[in-house]
Scaffold this motif. Structure first.
Motif, PDB file in Angstrom:
ATOM      1  N   ALA A  52       0.799  -1.311   0.036  1.00 24.43           N
ATOM      2  CA  ALA A  52      -0.070  -0.102  -0.028  1.00 24.43           C
ATOM      3  C   ALA A  52       0.779   1.192   0.010  1.00 24.43           C
ATOM      4  N   LEU A  53       1.933   1.318   0.863  1.00 28.70           N
ATOM      5  CA  LEU A  53       2.720   2.625   0.862  1.00 28.70           C
ATOM      6  C   LEU A  53       3.589   2.724  -0.286  1.00 28.70           C
ATOM      7  N   GLY A  54       4.068   1.627  -1.031  1.00 33.00           N
ATOM      8  CA  GLY A  54       4.614   1.661  -2.151  1.00 33.00           C
ATOM      9  C   GLY A  54       3.863   2.224  -3.318  1.00 33.00           C
ATOM     10  N   ALA A  55       2.718   1.730  -3.087  1.00 35.87           N
ATOM     11  CA  ALA A  55       1.626   2.158  -4.370  1.00 35.87           C
ATOM     12  C   ALA A  55       1.121   3.559  -4.346  1.00 35.87           C
ATOM     13  N   LEU A  56       1.238   4.239  -3.043  1.00 40.26           N
ATOM     14  CA  LEU A  56       1.015   5.362  -2.693  1.00 40.26           C
ATOM     15  C   LEU A  56       1.893   6.448  -2.727  1.00 40.26           C
ATOM     16  N   GLY A  57       3.182   6.144  -3.221  1.00 39.98           N
ATOM     17  CA  GLY A  57       4.480   6.664  -3.404  1.00 39.98           C
ATOM     18  C   GLY A  57       5.392   6.655  -2.168  1.00 39.98           C
ATOM     19  N   PHE A  58       5.381   5.816  -1.279  1.00 40.88           N
ATOM     20  CA  PHE A  58       6.336   5.865  -0.305  1.00 40.88           C
ATOM     21  C   PHE A  58       7.145   4.557   0.000  1.00 40.88           C
ATOM     22  N   PHE A  59       8.391   4.743  -0.872  1.00 38.37           N
ATOM     23  CA  PHE A  59       9.153   3.472  -0.981  1.00 38.37           C
ATOM     24  C   PHE A  59       9.565   2.734   0.289  1.00 38.37           C
ATOM     25  N   CYS A  60       9.462   1.505   0.222  1.00 39.12           N
ATOM     26  CA  CYS A  60       9.650   0.876   1.440  1.00 39.12           C
ATOM     27  C   CYS A  60      11.022  -0.076   1.418  1.00 39.12           C
TER      28      CYS A  60
ATOM     29  N   ARG B 135       6.504   6.590   8.560  1.00 37.91           N
ATOM     30  CA  ARG B 135       6.512   8.117   9.097  1.00 37.91           C
ATOM     31  C   ARG B 135       6.251   9.115   7.920  1.00 37.91           C
ATOM     32  N   LYS B 136       6.777   8.987   6.818  1.00 36.63           N
ATOM     33  CA  LYS B 136       6.467   9.843   5.584  1.00 36.63           C
ATOM     34  C   LYS B 136       5.248   9.899   5.300  1.00 36.63           C
ATOM     35  N   PHE B 137       4.417   8.746   5.183  1.00 34.75           N
ATOM     36  CA  PHE B 137       2.817   8.666   5.027  1.00 34.75           C
ATOM     37  C   PHE B 137       2.197   9.221   5.973  1.00 34.75           C
ATOM     38  N   GLN B 138       2.343   8.944   7.256  1.00 33.60           N
ATOM     39  CA  GLN B 138       1.657   9.715   8.221  1.00 33.60           C
ATOM     40  C   GLN B 138       1.798  11.446   8.146  1.00 33.60           C
ATOM     41  N   LEU B 139       3.036  11.858   8.052  1.00 33.55           N
ATOM     42  CA  LEU B 139       2.989  13.182   7.715  1.00 33.55           C
ATOM     43  C   LEU B 139       2.325  13.696   6.616  1.00 33.55           C
ATOM     44  N   ASN B 140       2.357  13.017   5.415  1.00 38.38           N
ATOM     45  CA  ASN B 140       1.633  13.359   4.273  1.00 38.38           C
ATOM     46  C   ASN B 140       0.171  13.541   4.686  1.00 38.38           C
ATOM     47  N   MET B 141      -0.293  12.486   5.606  1.00 36.31           N
ATOM     48  CA  MET B 141      -1.856  12.656   5.996  1.00 36.31           C
ATOM     49  C   MET B 141      -2.270  13.331   6.933  1.00 36.31           C
ATOM     50  N   GLY B 142      -1.365  14.077   7.535  1.00 32.55           N
ATOM     51  CA  GLY B 142      -1.678  15.113   8.552  1.00 32.55           C
ATOM     52  C   GLY B 142      -1.820  14.163   9.960  1.00 32.55           C
ATOM     53  N   LEU B 143      -1.295  13.068  10.283  1.00 35.13           N
ATOM     54  CA  LEU B 143      -1.143  12.155  11.224  1.00 35.13           C
ATOM     55  C   LEU B 143       0.068  12.590  12.237  1.00 35.13           C
ATOM     56  N   PRO B 144      -0.010  11.991  13.333  1.00 36.36           N
ATOM     57  CA  PRO B 144       1.364  12.105  14.158  1.00 36.36           C
ATOM     58  C   PRO B 144       2.388  11.074  13.500  1.00 36.36           C
ATOM     59  N   SER B 145       3.431  11.611  13.234  1.00 44.16           N
ATOM     60  CA  SER B 145       4.118  10.800  12.449  1.00 44.16           C
ATOM     61  C   SER B 145       5.441  10.146  13.468  1.00 44.16           C
ATOM     62  N   ASP B 146       4.657   8.885  14.119  1.00 42.08           N
ATOM     63  CA  ASP B 146       5.501   8.169  15.196  1.00 42.08           C
ATOM     64  C   ASP B 146       5.813   6.711  14.561  1.00 42.08           C
ATOM     65  N   GLY B 147       5.546   6.453  13.224  1.00 47.76           N
ATOM     66  CA  GLY B 147       6.191   5.374  12.750  1.00 47.76           C
ATOM     67  C   GLY B 147       5.318   3.871  13.525  1.00 47.76           C
ATOM     68  N   ILE B 148       4.168   4.112  14.074  1.00 48.01           N
ATOM     69  CA  ILE B 148       3.355   3.139  14.456  1.00 48.01           C
ATOM     70  C   ILE B 148       1.981   3.066  13.704  1.00 48.01           C
ATOM     71  N   ALA B 149       1.758   1.990  12.953  1.00 49.15           N
ATOM     72  CA  ALA B 149       0.599   1.594  12.213  1.00 49.15           C
ATOM     73  C   ALA B 149      -0.351   1.253  13.232  1.00 49.15           C
ATOM     74  N   GLY B 150      -1.242   2.015  13.639  1.00 51.49           N
ATOM     75  CA  GLY B 150      -2.444   1.864  14.595  1.00 51.49           C
ATOM     76  C   GLY B 150      -3.725   2.109  13.870  1.00 51.49           C
ATOM     77  N   ALA B 151      -4.612   2.237  14.661  1.00 50.48           N
ATOM     78  CA  ALA B 151      -5.979   2.413  14.153  1.00 50.48           C
ATOM     79  C   ALA B 151      -6.194   3.436  13.173  1.00 50.48           C
ATOM     80  N   PHE B 152      -5.762   4.764  13.368  1.00 57.23           N
ATOM     81  CA  PHE B 152      -6.003   5.848  12.559  1.00 57.23           C
ATOM     82  C   PHE B 152      -4.880   5.729  11.305  1.00 57.23           C
ATOM     83  N   THR B 153      -3.676   5.159  11.327  1.00 55.16           N
ATOM     84  CA  THR B 153      -3.112   4.899  10.153  1.00 55.16           C
ATOM     85  C   THR B 153      -3.751   3.915   9.038  1.00 55.16           C
ATOM     86  N   PHE B 154      -4.349   2.813   9.900  1.00 53.67           N
ATOM     87  CA  PHE B 154      -4.959   1.754   8.986  1.00 53.67           C
ATOM     88  C   PHE B 154      -6.281   2.398   8.451  1.00 53.67           C
TER      89      PHE B 154
END
Length: 300
Positions: A99-107, A123-142
């Protein structure tokens, strides 16, 4: 620690049912075969799973087969993912990477292992979405990833920048109202140049810099703030300019996320005020051209 008891043909009970449910999740056993009885169909499904996983079939479920089956049956969102030792691994991690790769965030490699590259992309995806950039894939990130499912499901990682034809770009400029602004001399220059380029492409363009607007921007306009790395932004998606190859895809995700607010706002972070050792004017023009092209590609 005691060794795991091998689950074999003709066994019955909850352990067999657990194996069957996991085989069902990975698509190798029909739901009506989940009955807690290790029969011929369960054995055939398990044999196919071992073949797909590169494991020898040993007439049953031992520790290695069980571990592989658990990994394969995790789905995106089943558990919170973050960087730890030992690394998280499994099908849910692979789905996150895809998902991250297809959205432009190379893993890096899509290997189903949550390592440093995956955390950095997250972290870059979370920043891009206005979410806390904590590197934790939880409920809001999912939730953010699921909301963008149309943008990544079944698609490959982004490696090249899509190009917008002149006719489509002209149409986009006329259909979408954007207000571009910056708070430093350089970012204001980029915003102004983007507005000039848009008007040169289509005199009816509604993509304008704040300095060229004759009235205050209304709630129907998308506000695009151009910032430098040292400038703080809060409460809105923040898109990193680089890498330019995936900028349009990442802008599209940020615009989708910003659409729930009124007025809609995003920020685009330039890498600095210099591009390839060029002077200020040439650098500002390069950023303006690239960003305007990416916006025209990202907007529907």
């Amino acid at each position: 620690m005691a060794a795991m008891m091998i689950i074999s043909k003709h066994d019955t009970g909850s352990a067999v049912e657990d194996v069957q449910q996991r085989l069902c999740v990975v698509g190798l056993l029909p739901e009506d075969e989940v009955d807690g009885v290790f029969g011929d169909n369960t054995e055939a499904a398990l044999r196919r799973f071992c073949e797909q996983s590169g494991l020898p079939f040993a007439q049953g479920v031992d520790e290695k087969v069980w571990a592989a089956l658990v990994d394969a049956s995790f789905c995106l969102g089943d558990r919170t993912l973050y960087l730890r030792m030992p690394y998280f691994h499994g099908h849910d991690v692979l789905e996150l990477q895809q998902a991250l790769g297809a959205l432009g965030f190379f893993c890096g490699e899509d290997d189903g292992i949550f390592g440093a590259f995956t955390e950095s992309a997250l972290r870059k995806f979370q920043l891009n979405m206005g979410l806390p950039s904590d590197g934790i894939a939880g409920a809001f990130t999912f939730a953010a990833i699921r909301n963008l499912h149309h943008s990544w499901e079944g698609k490959s990682p982004v490696h090249a920048a899509p190009r917008t034809g002149f006719a489509r770009a002209a149409d986009v400029l006329e259909r979408h109202a954007l207000c571009l602004f910056g708070t430093s001399e350089f970012t204001r220059s980029v915003a102004s140049r983007m507005s000039n380029l848009a008007l040169a492409t289509n005199p009816a363009s509604k993509i304008m810099s704040a300095e060229s607007l004759l009235v205050e921007p209304d709630d129907d306009m998308l506000l695009v703030r151009i910032v430098l790395p040292e400038e703080a932004t809060e409460g809105c998606p923040r898109v990193l300019f680089a890498p330019a190859e995936s900028l349009a895809v990442r802008l599209q995700a940020a615009i989708d996320a910003a659409g729930v607010a009124s007025p809609s706002r995003i920020a685009v972070e330039l890498p600095g005020t210099v591009w390839c050792e060029a002077g200020p004017d040439r650098s500002a023009q390069h950023f303006a051209i690239t960003l305007l092209d990416a916006l025209c590609t990202a907007l529907p």
